[in-house]
Design a protein around this motif. Structure first.
Motif, PDB file in Angstrom:
ATOM      1  N   ARG A 132       0.811  -1.204   0.000  1.00 55.57           N
ATOM      2  CA  ARG A 132       0.000   0.000   0.000  1.00 55.57           C
ATOM      3  C   ARG A 132       0.851   1.265   0.000  1.00 55.57           C
ATOM      4  NH1 ARG A 132      -4.829   1.366   4.394  1.00 55.57           N
ATOM      5  NH2 ARG A 132      -5.535   3.322   3.409  1.00 55.57           N
ATOM      6  N   TYR A 133       1.976   1.225   0.723  1.00 55.97           N
ATOM      7  CA  TYR A 133       2.840   2.400   0.829  1.00 55.97           C
ATOM      8  C   TYR A 133       4.210   2.156   0.213  1.00 55.97           C
ATOM      9  CZ  TYR A 133      -0.743   3.658   4.233  1.00 55.97           C
ATOM     10  OH  TYR A 133      -1.939   3.938   4.847  1.00 55.97           O
ATOM     11  N   ARG A 134       4.319   1.151  -0.652  1.00 53.79           N
ATOM     12  CA  ARG A 134       5.611   0.799  -1.238  1.00 53.79           C
ATOM     13  C   ARG A 134       5.474   0.695  -2.747  1.00 53.79           C
ATOM     14  NH1 ARG A 134       8.469  -4.635   0.792  1.00 53.79           N
ATOM     15  NH2 ARG A 134       8.794  -3.315   2.631  1.00 53.79           N
ATOM     16  N   LEU A 135       6.397   1.352  -3.465  1.00 51.10           N
ATOM     17  CA  LEU A 135       6.398   1.239  -4.918  1.00 51.10           C
ATOM     18  C   LEU A 135       6.788  -0.177  -5.324  1.00 51.10           C
ATOM     19  CD1 LEU A 135       8.193   4.546  -5.960  1.00 51.10           C
ATOM     20  CD2 LEU A 135       5.825   3.944  -6.426  1.00 51.10           C
ATOM     21  N   PRO A 136       6.144  -0.735  -6.348  1.00 50.11           N
ATOM     22  CA  PRO A 136       6.541  -2.072  -6.821  1.00 50.11           C
ATOM     23  C   PRO A 136       7.987  -2.065  -7.301  1.00 50.11           C
ATOM     24  CG  PRO A 136       4.422  -1.397  -7.751  1.00 50.11           C
ATOM     25  CD  PRO A 136       5.007  -0.185  -7.096  1.00 50.11           C
TER      26      PRO A 136
ATOM     27  N   TRP B  69      25.755  13.251 -11.163  1.00 49.37           N
ATOM     28  CA  TRP B  69      25.201  12.894  -9.861  1.00 49.37           C
ATOM     29  C   TRP B  69      24.195  13.937  -9.400  1.00 49.37           C
ATOM     30  CZ3 TRP B  69      26.863   8.509  -7.010  1.00 49.37           C
ATOM     31  CH2 TRP B  69      27.934   7.808  -7.569  1.00 49.37           C
ATOM     32  N   VAL B  70      23.103  13.464  -8.854  1.00 49.11           N
ATOM     33  CA  VAL B  70      22.085  14.319  -8.253  1.00 49.11           C
ATOM     34  C   VAL B  70      21.856  13.831  -6.827  1.00 49.11           C
ATOM     35  CG1 VAL B  70      19.714  15.159  -8.376  1.00 49.11           C
ATOM     36  CG2 VAL B  70      20.974  14.706 -10.485  1.00 49.11           C
ATOM     37  N   LEU B  71      21.939  14.726  -5.872  1.00 45.70           N
ATOM     38  CA  LEU B  71      21.728  14.370  -4.473  1.00 45.70           C
ATOM     39  C   LEU B  71      20.252  14.444  -4.107  1.00 45.70           C
ATOM     40  CD1 LEU B  71      24.662  16.205  -2.670  1.00 45.70           C
ATOM     41  CD2 LEU B  71      24.161  13.768  -2.504  1.00 45.70           C
ATOM     42  N   GLY B  72      19.846  13.618  -3.171  1.00 44.14           N
ATOM     43  CA  GLY B  72      18.513  13.750  -2.605  1.00 44.14           C
ATOM     44  C   GLY B  72      18.408  15.081  -1.872  1.00 44.14           C
ATOM     45  N   ALA B  73      17.289  15.785  -2.051  1.00 41.11           N
ATOM     46  CA  ALA B  73      17.142  17.128  -1.479  1.00 41.11           C
ATOM     47  C   ALA B  73      17.143  17.115   0.044  1.00 41.11           C
ATOM     48  CB  ALA B  73      15.863  17.780  -1.995  1.00 41.11           C
ATOM     49  N   HIS B  74      16.922  15.955   0.654  1.00 38.05           N
ATOM     50  CA  HIS B  74      16.920  15.887   2.118  1.00 38.05           C
ATOM     51  C   HIS B  74      18.313  16.129   2.695  1.00 38.05           C
ATOM     52  CE1 HIS B  74      17.998  11.897   0.635  1.00 38.05           C
ATOM     53  NE2 HIS B  74      18.571  11.657   1.799  1.00 38.05           N
ATOM     54  N   HIS B  75      19.344  16.065   1.850  1.00 35.87           N
ATOM     55  CA  HIS B  75      20.705  16.346   2.324  1.00 35.87           C
ATOM     56  C   HIS B  75      20.943  17.842   2.532  1.00 35.87           C
ATOM     57  CE1 HIS B  75      22.548  12.370   2.048  1.00 35.87           C
ATOM     58  NE2 HIS B  75      21.960  12.194   0.883  1.00 35.87           N
ATOM     59  N   LEU B  76      20.140  18.680   1.892  1.00 37.13           N
ATOM     60  CA  LEU B  76      20.395  20.120   1.910  1.00 37.13           C
ATOM     61  C   LEU B  76      19.904  20.738   3.215  1.00 37.13           C
ATOM     62  CD1 LEU B  76      21.448  22.555   0.335  1.00 37.13           C
ATOM     63  CD2 LEU B  76      19.155  22.817  -0.656  1.00 37.13           C
TER      64      LEU B  76
ATOM     65  N   TYR C 266      17.525  16.790  -6.004  1.00 37.45           N
ATOM     66  CA  TYR C 266      16.173  16.562  -6.515  1.00 37.45           C
ATOM     67  C   TYR C 266      15.278  16.078  -5.384  1.00 37.45           C
ATOM     68  CZ  TYR C 266      12.134  14.736  -8.937  1.00 37.45           C
ATOM     69  OH  TYR C 266      10.836  14.498  -9.324  1.00 37.45           O
ATOM     70  N   SER C 267      14.068  16.643  -5.356  1.00 38.93           N
ATOM     71  CA  SER C 267      13.075  16.247  -4.360  1.00 38.93           C
ATOM     72  C   SER C 267      11.924  15.528  -5.049  1.00 38.93           C
ATOM     73  CB  SER C 267      12.543  17.475  -3.613  1.00 38.93           C
ATOM     74  OG  SER C 267      11.403  17.131  -2.836  1.00 38.93           O
ATOM     75  N   PRO C 268      11.764  14.214  -4.848  1.00 37.58           N
ATOM     76  CA  PRO C 268      10.616  13.512  -5.438  1.00 37.58           C
ATOM     77  C   PRO C 268       9.298  13.915  -4.790  1.00 37.58           C
ATOM     78  CG  PRO C 268      11.873  12.031  -4.032  1.00 37.58           C
ATOM     79  CD  PRO C 268      12.662  13.304  -4.123  1.00 37.58           C
ATOM     80  N   GLU C 269       9.367  14.496  -3.588  1.00 34.50           N
ATOM     81  CA  GLU C 269       8.140  14.940  -2.915  1.00 34.50           C
ATOM     82  C   GLU C 269       7.549  16.178  -3.592  1.00 34.50           C
ATOM     83  OE1 GLU C 269      10.580  12.523  -0.187  1.00 34.50           O
ATOM     84  OE2 GLU C 269      11.018  14.393  -1.281  1.00 34.50           O
TER      85      GLU C 269
ATOM     86  N   PRO D 297      20.941  -0.223   0.849  1.00 37.43           N
ATOM     87  CA  PRO D 297      19.505  -0.450   0.738  1.00 37.43           C
ATOM     88  C   PRO D 297      18.850   0.681  -0.060  1.00 37.43           C
ATOM     89  CG  PRO D 297      20.247  -0.716   3.006  1.00 37.43           C
ATOM     90  CD  PRO D 297      21.396  -0.122   2.243  1.00 37.43           C
ATOM     91  N   GLU D 298      17.772   0.321  -0.767  1.00 31.56           N
ATOM     92  CA  GLU D 298      17.088   1.299  -1.608  1.00 31.56           C
ATOM     93  C   GLU D 298      15.825   1.782  -0.914  1.00 31.56           C
ATOM     94  OE1 GLU D 298      16.372   1.917  -6.328  1.00 31.56           O
ATOM     95  OE2 GLU D 298      16.124  -0.101  -5.537  1.00 31.56           O
ATOM     96  N   SER D 299      15.732   3.083  -0.709  1.00 34.08           N
ATOM     97  CA  SER D 299      14.591   3.672  -0.032  1.00 34.08           C
ATOM     98  C   SER D 299      13.480   3.991  -1.021  1.00 34.08           C
ATOM     99  CB  SER D 299      15.019   4.966   0.685  1.00 34.08           C
ATOM    100  OG  SER D 299      15.424   5.945  -0.274  1.00 34.08           O
ATOM    101  N   GLU D 300      12.289   4.261  -0.482  1.00 28.65           N
ATOM    102  CA  GLU D 300      11.176   4.683  -1.325  1.00 28.65           C
ATOM    103  C   GLU D 300      11.510   5.989  -2.040  1.00 28.65           C
ATOM    104  OE1 GLU D 300       8.139   3.018  -1.846  1.00 28.65           O
ATOM    105  OE2 GLU D 300       9.278   1.420  -0.906  1.00 28.65           O
ATOM    106  N   ARG D 301      12.237   6.865  -1.360  1.00 29.25           N
ATOM    107  CA  ARG D 301      12.635   8.141  -1.963  1.00 29.25           C
ATOM    108  C   ARG D 301      13.513   7.898  -3.186  1.00 29.25           C
ATOM    109  NH1 ARG D 301      14.716  10.598   2.276  1.00 29.25           N
ATOM    110  NH2 ARG D 301      13.067  12.149   2.618  1.00 29.25           N
ATOM    111  N   HIS D 302      14.443   6.965  -3.052  1.00 30.41           N
ATOM    112  CA  HIS D 302      15.338   6.681  -4.174  1.00 30.41           C
ATOM    113  C   HIS D 302      14.589   6.025  -5.322  1.00 30.41           C
ATOM    114  CE1 HIS D 302      18.502   4.368  -6.380  1.00 30.41           C
ATOM    115  NE2 HIS D 302      19.076   5.549  -6.308  1.00 30.41           N
ATOM    116  N   LEU D 303      13.701   5.104  -5.020  1.00 28.41           N
ATOM    117  CA  LEU D 303      12.905   4.451  -6.054  1.00 28.41           C
ATOM    118  C   LEU D 303      12.099   5.470  -6.853  1.00 28.41           C
ATOM    119  CD1 LEU D 303      11.551   1.309  -4.151  1.00 28.41           C
ATOM    120  CD2 LEU D 303      12.927   1.262  -6.238  1.00 28.41           C
ATOM    121  N   THR D 304      11.429   6.373  -6.127  1.00 25.91           N
ATOM    122  CA  THR D 304      10.604   7.377  -6.794  1.00 25.91           C
ATOM    123  C   THR D 304      11.464   8.356  -7.576  1.00 25.91           C
ATOM    124  OG1 THR D 304       8.951   7.227  -5.029  1.00 25.91           O
ATOM    125  CG2 THR D 304       8.849   9.160  -6.463  1.00 25.91           C
ATOM    126  N   GLY D 305      12.571   8.811  -6.970  1.00 24.74           N
ATOM    127  CA  GLY D 305      13.414   9.813  -7.603  1.00 24.74           C
ATOM    128  C   GLY D 305      14.032   9.341  -8.899  1.00 24.74           C
ATOM    129  N   LYS D 306      14.585   8.134  -8.904  1.00 23.12           N
ATOM    130  CA  LYS D 306      15.241   7.671 -10.136  1.00 23.12           C
ATOM    131  C   LYS D 306      14.220   7.435 -11.243  1.00 23.12           C
ATOM    132  CE  LYS D 306      15.392   2.724  -8.991  1.00 23.12           C
ATOM    133  NZ  LYS D 306      16.281   1.606  -8.600  1.00 23.12           N
TER     134      LYS D 306
END
Length: 245
Positions: A30-34, A127-134, A168-171, A50-59
């Motif tokens: 329900r809360y996880r991308l296939p 390379w693109v960093l996840g926006a949560h690092h900023l 990049y922010s997938p949110e 490990p691959e997070s939901e954020r990484h799955l959505t972002g890529k």
């Protein structure tokens, strides 16, 4: 591992990792991308973290962004010559690029190893960093905290002497670009900042050098506070906002 990063024979329905040839399983919820994942206890030469939901959505967002521009792109192709699997491999003009969306913190040695591997094959790493690092300063809108890890990702566009760091922010579906960063201390960096919707930016724009009125200056007395305040004020004025050239 994304849903495109596995081999699925039509006869058996069994899915195998293209890198290690071990069976992988489809995970969803329900809360996880296939996505496909190795079974518990399995080891794979290209599974670094490990691959997070954020990484799955972002890529997937970045892959779709390139496809919408008519770019020839592949999601998570395995490169056996270097035993690496970029998030997105694509061709733009005469060049082949590996786009990595980095959400977790990795060692500098691994970062350089991946870059060296791509370059051996004539592939240009991006390379693109996840926006949560900023981390932005609550006091100055153009002051950020950059760790040694984030400085690894500073690069220069062709024909430009201005370094950039992309996030990049997938949110929010937005790119955040830092350019012309000026270190003030180990923790503090003054920089120009753009926040750009994914839908309004092309890869050509992404690679285009930026012109900014921001110029780092230092006073003769060794103090940076007045200079920093003046630069932040200039960057904050609507008619002097950083823009794409």
């Amino acid at each position: 591992m994304g849903t495109r990063g596995a081999d699925a024979p039509e006869t058996t329905g069994t899915v195998f990792c293209p890198a290690c040839r071990q069976e992988v399983v489809l995970r969803s919820g329900r809360y996880r991308l296939p996505h496909f994942a190795h079974r518990k206890g399995a080891t794979c030469p290209v599974e670094h973290e490990p691959e997070s939901e954020r990484h799955l959505t972002g890529k997937r967002d970045l892959f779709a962004w390139l496809i919408r521009q008519g770019t020839e792109a592949k999601l998570e192709p395995y490169l056996p010559a270097i035993k690496q699997r970029p998030d997105v491999l694509f061709r733009h003009g005469p060049h082949l690029y590996a786009l990595e969306y980095q959400c977790s913190t990795i060692d500098e040695s691994l970062f350089r190893e991946r870059n060296d591997g791509y370059r051996r094959l004539g592939i240009r790493p991006l390379w693109v960093l996840g926006a949560h690092h900023l981390r932005r300063s609550p006091k100055y809108s153009s002051e950020v905290q950059l760790s040694r890890f984030q400085w690894l990702f500073a690069h220069r566009a062709p024909h430009s002497a201005v370094p950039h760091i992309w996030y990049y922010s997938p949110e929010t579906k937005r790119f955040i670009r830092l350019f012309r960063p000026l270190p003030l201390s180990v923790q503090r960096t003054l920089t120009a900042i753009d926040s750009i919707p994914l839908s309004s930016l092309s890869f050509t724009d992404w690679m285009t050098p930026v012109h900014s009125r921001f110029r780092p200056r230092f006073g003769n007395d060794g103090s940076n506070e007045k200079t920093m305040a003046a630069d932040v004020s200039a960057l904050s004025e609507p008619n002097r906002a950083p823009h794409l050239c």
